[in-house]
Design a protein around this motif. Structure first.
Motif, PDB file in Angstrom:
ATOM      1  N   LEU A  54       0.834  -1.492  -0.095  1.00  0.00           N
ATOM      2  CA  LEU A  54      -0.076  -0.056   0.017  1.00  0.00           C
ATOM      3  C   LEU A  54       1.077   1.221  -0.073  1.00  0.00           C
ATOM      4  CD1 LEU A  54      -2.615   1.218   0.044  1.00  0.00           C
ATOM      5  CD2 LEU A  54      -2.899   1.288   2.484  1.00  0.00           C
ATOM      6  N   TYR A  55       2.042   1.275   0.596  1.00  0.00           N
ATOM      7  CA  TYR A  55       2.894   2.515   0.618  1.00  0.00           C
ATOM      8  C   TYR A  55       3.394   2.890  -0.506  1.00  0.00           C
ATOM      9  CZ  TYR A  55       7.510   0.567   1.338  1.00  0.00           C
ATOM     10  OH  TYR A  55       9.024  -0.066   1.357  1.00  0.00           O
TER      11      TYR A  55
ATOM     12  N   THR B  13       0.642   5.116  -1.502  1.00  0.00           N
ATOM     13  CA  THR B  13       0.073   6.394  -0.858  1.00  0.00           C
ATOM     14  C   THR B  13       1.333   7.370  -1.189  1.00  0.00           C
ATOM     15  OG1 THR B  13       1.347   5.200   0.988  1.00  0.00           O
ATOM     16  CG2 THR B  13      -1.033   5.397   1.109  1.00  0.00           C
TER      17      THR B  13
ATOM     18  N   LYS C  94       0.047  14.759  -5.574  1.00  0.00           N
ATOM     19  CA  LYS C  94      -0.472  15.853  -4.931  1.00  0.00           C
ATOM     20  C   LYS C  94       0.763  16.880  -4.852  1.00  0.00           C
ATOM     21  CE  LYS C  94      -3.708  16.132  -2.285  1.00  0.00           C
ATOM     22  NZ  LYS C  94      -4.898  16.894  -2.388  1.00  0.00           N
TER      23      LYS C  94
ATOM     24  N   GLY D 240      -8.579   6.830   5.539  1.00  0.00           N
ATOM     25  CA  GLY D 240      -7.531   7.365   6.308  1.00  0.00           C
ATOM     26  C   GLY D 240      -8.001   7.027   7.926  1.00  0.00           C
ATOM     27  N   ASN D 241      -7.267   7.778   8.784  1.00  0.00           N
ATOM     28  CA  ASN D 241      -7.652   7.390  10.202  1.00  0.00           C
ATOM     29  C   ASN D 241      -8.615   8.442  10.535  1.00  0.00           C
ATOM     30  OD1 ASN D 241      -6.098  10.042  10.692  1.00  0.00           O
ATOM     31  ND2 ASN D 241      -4.182   8.828  11.290  1.00  0.00           N
ATOM     32  N   ASP D 242      -9.104   9.450   9.891  1.00  0.00           N
ATOM     33  CA  ASP D 242     -10.139  10.132  10.114  1.00  0.00           C
ATOM     34  C   ASP D 242     -11.519   9.757   9.410  1.00  0.00           C
ATOM     35  OD1 ASP D 242      -9.436  10.602   7.364  1.00  0.00           O
ATOM     36  OD2 ASP D 242      -9.440  12.955   7.325  1.00  0.00           O
TER      37      ASP D 242
ATOM     38  N   LEU E 135      -9.064   7.672   1.595  1.00  0.00           N
ATOM     39  CA  LEU E 135      -7.598   7.893   1.451  1.00  0.00           C
ATOM     40  C   LEU E 135      -6.923   8.693   0.353  1.00  0.00           C
ATOM     41  CD1 LEU E 135      -5.026   7.170   3.383  1.00  0.00           C
ATOM     42  CD2 LEU E 135      -5.031   4.995   1.936  1.00  0.00           C
TER      43      LEU E 135
ATOM     44  N   LYS F 283      -2.395  -1.492   5.395  1.00  0.00           N
ATOM     45  CA  LYS F 283      -1.614  -0.416   5.622  1.00  0.00           C
ATOM     46  C   LYS F 283      -0.431  -0.165   5.160  1.00  0.00           C
ATOM     47  CE  LYS F 283      -4.094   0.020   9.890  1.00  0.00           C
ATOM     48  NZ  LYS F 283      -3.970   0.222  11.612  1.00  0.00           N
ATOM     49  N   GLY F 284      -0.181   1.337   4.917  1.00  0.00           N
ATOM     50  CA  GLY F 284       1.065   1.530   4.421  1.00  0.00           C
ATOM     51  C   GLY F 284       1.081   3.110   4.580  1.00  0.00           C
ATOM     52  N   THR F 285       2.377   3.540   4.739  1.00  0.00           N
ATOM     53  CA  THR F 285       2.310   5.122   4.440  1.00  0.00           C
ATOM     54  C   THR F 285       3.668   5.254   3.537  1.00  0.00           C
ATOM     55  OG1 THR F 285       3.819   4.671   6.553  1.00  0.00           O
ATOM     56  CG2 THR F 285       1.600   5.523   6.799  1.00  0.00           C
TER      57      THR F 285
ATOM     58  N   TYR G 186       4.445  15.048   2.624  1.00  0.00           N
ATOM     59  CA  TYR G 186       3.681  13.823   2.641  1.00  0.00           C
ATOM     60  C   TYR G 186       2.297  14.279   3.514  1.00  0.00           C
ATOM     61  CZ  TYR G 186       1.999   9.178   3.794  1.00  0.00           C
ATOM     62  OH  TYR G 186       1.333   7.973   3.448  1.00  0.00           O
TER      63      TYR G 186
ATOM     64  N   ALA H 227      -0.135  15.908   1.786  1.00  0.00           N
ATOM     65  CA  ALA H 227      -1.017  15.013   0.857  1.00  0.00           C
ATOM     66  C   ALA H 227      -1.800  14.098   1.435  1.00  0.00           C
ATOM     67  CB  ALA H 227       0.242  14.323  -0.150  1.00  0.00           C
ATOM     68  N   LEU H 228      -1.365  13.563   2.487  1.00  0.00           N
ATOM     69  CA  LEU H 228      -1.951  12.232   3.305  1.00  0.00           C
ATOM     70  C   LEU H 228      -2.114  12.680   4.846  1.00  0.00           C
ATOM     71  CD1 LEU H 228      -0.025  10.479   0.939  1.00  0.00           C
ATOM     72  CD2 LEU H 228      -2.146   9.155   1.507  1.00  0.00           C
ATOM     73  N   PRO H 229      -2.787  13.903   5.113  1.00  0.00           N
ATOM     74  CA  PRO H 229      -2.714  14.097   6.657  1.00  0.00           C
ATOM     75  C   PRO H 229      -3.549  13.023   7.434  1.00  0.00           C
ATOM     76  CG  PRO H 229      -4.485  15.516   5.379  1.00  0.00           C
ATOM     77  CD  PRO H 229      -3.500  14.835   4.194  1.00  0.00           C
ATOM     78  N   ASN H 230      -4.270  12.138   7.021  1.00  0.00           N
ATOM     79  CA  ASN H 230      -5.238  11.299   7.531  1.00  0.00           C
ATOM     80  C   ASN H 230      -4.147  10.135   7.530  1.00  0.00           C
ATOM     81  OD1 ASN H 230      -5.396  10.598   5.081  1.00  0.00           O
ATOM     82  ND2 ASN H 230      -7.690  10.678   5.128  1.00  0.00           N
ATOM     83  N   ASN H 231      -3.199   9.890   7.318  1.00  0.00           N
ATOM     84  CA  ASN H 231      -2.334   8.472   7.277  1.00  0.00           C
ATOM     85  C   ASN H 231      -0.887   8.867   7.433  1.00  0.00           C
ATOM     86  OD1 ASN H 231      -2.308   5.819   6.501  1.00  0.00           O
ATOM     87  ND2 ASN H 231      -1.428   6.304   4.570  1.00  0.00           N
ATOM     88  N   CYS H 232      -0.552   9.417   8.599  1.00  0.00           N
ATOM     89  CA  CYS H 232       0.847   9.875   8.750  1.00  0.00           C
ATOM     90  C   CYS H 232       1.508   8.951  10.005  1.00  0.00           C
ATOM     91  CB  CYS H 232       0.863  11.367   9.138  1.00  0.00           C
ATOM     92  SG  CYS H 232       0.792  12.151   7.774  1.00  0.00           S
TER      93      CYS H 232
ATOM     94  N   TYR I  59      -5.276  17.540  12.449  1.00  0.00           N
ATOM     95  CA  TYR I  59      -5.112  16.288  12.069  1.00  0.00           C
ATOM     96  C   TYR I  59      -4.396  15.567  13.342  1.00  0.00           C
ATOM     97  CZ  TYR I  59      -7.030  16.950   7.574  1.00  0.00           C
ATOM     98  OH  TYR I  59      -7.738  17.269   6.335  1.00  0.00           O
ATOM     99  N   LYS I  60      -4.398  14.105  13.214  1.00  0.00           N
ATOM    100  CA  LYS I  60      -3.777  13.107  13.831  1.00  0.00           C
ATOM    101  C   LYS I  60      -2.422  12.644  13.611  1.00  0.00           C
ATOM    102  CE  LYS I  60      -4.669   8.645  16.038  1.00  0.00           C
ATOM    103  NZ  LYS I  60      -5.496   7.378  15.727  1.00  0.00           N
TER     104      LYS I  60
ATOM    105  N   ALA J 122      -0.134  10.134  13.550  1.00  0.00           N
ATOM    106  CA  ALA J 122      -0.632   8.847  13.770  1.00  0.00           C
ATOM    107  C   ALA J 122       0.798   8.119  14.746  1.00  0.00           C
ATOM    108  CB  ALA J 122      -1.068   8.196  12.757  1.00  0.00           C
TER     109      ALA J 122
END
Lengths: 492, 492
Positions: A18-19, A22, A29, A83-85, A89, B208-210, B229, B232-237, B265-266, B268
């Motif tokens: 998955l990374y 992402t 982006k 995503g975590n919100d 994603l 899962k992956g970042t 990063y 671009a992906l604030p919900n997957n950090c 945002y979190k 994570a």
């Protein structure tokens, strides 16, 4: 009557981490998708404490790249990821972009069946950052495993000293493709045949097989079992003799063999699958010879690998054909090759020059090498004497090269460019996403392994503490790498 | 836009050892194809020097059996095979017969996710001799590998003591299915998610992956990489902090984390992928806590397995999430489960009774068990206390059973049949070739593993010298087996 296996009838482009996606999204982006990048696939240590490895898996890689594609179904799946919100994603626009992505990279690779060494790029991909990144996982999956098995197979075949090695591993292989790809790689490494019928069909590998213990157990007596088998398949008789008692089994096989002979057929062999193979093979040979079956071969199996075969050879075991399963197809003593895929160069923002890249680590072996790498192998009298990893954009000015061991900068070697005494190992496979390379057939690749192994000094092929073949960074590249590391360590 | 992978779009019925087909031919020639037989799939030793195994792979087996089929293309291939007299190995009439063969066996199996032990039949097939024989290789391939990985995963998850374990193994897995099937089995064993996107899509496993080191290397500085990063992906950090210097990396991650926090945002987590994880995780935790990020998790990866996780736990490493790759998906320390598939009964020629069958060996552990076997597991206060392998055709006359260790006949245990305090593990899956079993979803199977492990005394789950769970042959079956062995040894 044809059926389709749903599992594999879809494309494999999502067979990635998955990374990768992402990161792809992040590059998209940040407007960086099309920055030109160079990535290299390499391993850091020879497998099995050996002195070399055999490159394998390129054919799978080519098939995969030619079918690179994100389907509607894939996009539908990716759009469900959160995503975590708990929000999506990936933006839908990105998924559209991804779906329209076509493979346009340059790929250079070492041909399948080549002897290779740690730190050498087996595959080099040059193209848009996003494409290079997405490909990482599947390239590693294919090349890591198949190179591992081809190497294992070549070692086992070396131990058998030219005698036939048969690959019997499917039942213990790691999954469907763990079996299929292993049969292919084992054949490339030197095996004469496989038991795997589908591998035989798909890859045109010779297939072999006769009968199991259950055949013998299905009859009132062993002799009845052998004679019934011989009646049915007189042209394929290798009797498995250890279902009840091995020596008695050999005697029963000889009885059945006599019947075969009377009918004009060949008593091809017996197989030993348990017990002390050194002892039993000698006893079996005596019995067979005494009965006049001097041409009848003894096949042995039972957890064989290069070390056990070598030991049996030293004990003068009377084995002619070696059936190897689990230890070959799972590369039992080292079931993974630690291949990695690292960024080595990226165009600068202005697109005027390459930025060379290294990944640092506290372990020297884990620091990557920058540049647009190529491998040059040097020969003397048909024997290879050293490999230089050099930067294609910074070729040395003269014909006297120095190569430096990246793990020990005091180990250096001079190499001289002499016409016909060197070759570059990375060959163009794709140019701008179009294949320019014709895949050789499997027999050609198997022959290449044999030829390549002949160019290695025997000390490198030794199983115990093999000689370390000299692979170094060409001095210009070495200096460039050192400068980069020092700069990064100061800055960071 | 859909494409088809030729490699796997054909059926898998030929994914078998050639000897299954030569035996099939032999049975056909001898008029024995339809003799009713019983075969059992079992393993002989727990993997990883552990105290138990987790059954896995039945779902693949069901799919395969439902698609059992020899295609025209398969027949065309088989008709090209030659014997050592260069004549066709198989008569065309036999290939016609093979092509018309339909799967009509009874299959009983232990459900996926069950705890199982050596010698216990995981799958029992009852049906025509020829069908039972042909299925051997693929059944072993699927069940051996997937049970191995589910067991490995359960051990790794036990070591993590309830904390999240993520499976990251695809790049080092043994081939395509070595990755896909491993992701599925690892999830069954207890992993929370996989990095493998296609496994996520096919099996409904969380993914899962970042980002990787290459992301960081693609920017001028690490802080720029993290901030881009996060943009671009604030919900997957989850920032990977060890590209250059780990502690500096943590500080950069905290900076980016502060920006995330400002935007609502979190932050994570961070990921450590090299170096001394015990030391670095403690330092990173201090830095994160000091910056107010007490909820930000620390993910660790880098050649983890149950032993390293256990050691890190004992050192009080501040790791919350465990990323496990190579060691999980290849079952690195034991990459094959030695499962076998043995004939245990065959109808006599007159079809009036069963002939019970054993395969002899000089090693007691390799002697197979006869009979129409079933497994009965006994419980006391919710804990399992012993398993009996018994013969369905010879049920003990009363409720007091004796089980005898097949490796040591002096080790015996009394078991009493009490309503609600025992269960039989083999369930009907196919009856006369028709599926009668509904496959549970993956989440249900994962939950089953958790429940089953709770029924095991913790001494059985220990990594070092675990307690040996009592599995014995019910005395009637034990006596029957002993008689058969003695008879065979006298006769032979």
């Amino acid at each position: 009557m044809k059926i389709t296996r749903n599992l594999y009838s879809s494309n494999l482009t999502l067979l990635t981490d998955l990374y990768q996606l992402t990161m792809a999204y992040g590059y998209w982006k940040a407007g960086m998708t099309d920055r030109e990048a160079v990535f290299n696939l390499f391993f850091r240590r020879n497998p099995f404490k050996g002195g070399y490895a055999i490159a394998c898996g390129l054919s799978y890689v080519i098939d995969f790249l030619e079918n690179f594609n994100i389907s509607d179904e894939d996009v539908a799946y990716l759009s469900t990821l959160k995503g975590n919100d708990d929000k999506q994603l990936f933006e839908p626009k990105f998924l559209d972009y991804l779906q329209q992505l076509e493979f346009t990279c340059d790929v250079d690779a070492v041909e399948e069946g080549s002897v290779v060494f740690p730190q050498e790029p087996l595959i080099r991909i040059k193209g848009s950052l996003i494409q290079c990144q997405i490909l990482e996982t599947l390239l590693l999956n294919m090349v890591n495993f198949q190179s591992l098995i081809a190497t294992k197979s070549s070692r086992i075949c070396l131990a058998a000293r030219g005698e036939e090695v048969l690959e019997f591993g499917l039942r213990r292989a790691q999954g469907i493709d763990g079996g299929l790809a292993a049969s292919r790689a084992a054949y490339i490494g030197g095996c004469a045949a496989t038991s795997n019928v589908l591998a035989g069909k798909l890859f045109d590998i010779p297939v072999k097989g006769t009968h199991a213990h259950s055949w013998v157990m299905s009859f009132e007596s062993e002799i009845e079992a052998f004679e019934t088998y011989a009646e049915a398949l007189p042209n394929n008789c290798i009797f498995l003799v250890d279902t009840y008692d091995t020596i008695e089994g050999v005697k029963h096989a000889i009885k059945a063999g006599n019947r075969l002979k009377e009918k004009g057929y060949k008593f091809a062999g017996i197989r030993l699958d348990s017990g002390d193979l050194a002892y039993l093979s000698t006893k079996a040979r005596e019995l067979l010879d005494a009965a006049g079956f001097t041409e009848t071969v003894i096949v042995a199996s039972n957890d064989l690998d290069e070390h056990i075969i070598d030991s049996l050879k030293q004990q003068d075991a009377k084995i002619n054909v070696w059936g190897v399963g689990t230890k070959m197809v799972t590369a039992y003593d080292q079931p993974a090759l630690g291949g990695v895929y690292k960024l080595s160069a990226l165009r600068n923002k202005e697109n005027t020059a390459w930025d060379y890249k290294v990944k640092l680590s506290e372990q020297a072996i884990k620091i990557s090498t920058p540049g647009i790498q190529q491998i040059r192998r040097f020969y003397a009298n048909g024997e290879c004497i050293g490999d230089a990893i050099y930067d294609e954009e910074n070729l040395p000015k003269n014909d006297n090269w120095t190569i430096i061991d990246p793990m020990d900068m005091t180990r250096r070697k001079k190499m001289t460019i002499v016409e016909g005494e060197y070759k570059d190992l990375l060959k163009p496979i794709f140019v701008n996403g179009k294949r320019v390379y014709k895949k050789p057939d499997l027999q050609t690749i198997q022959a290449k392994v044999k030829d390549e192994l002949k160019t290695l000094h025997r000390s490198i092929k030794r199983f115990t503490n093999p000689h370390s073949y000299p692979v170094g960074l060409e001095k210009g590249l070495y200096d460039l790498k050192t400068d980069l590391i020092l700069k990064l360590r100061e800055v960071e």
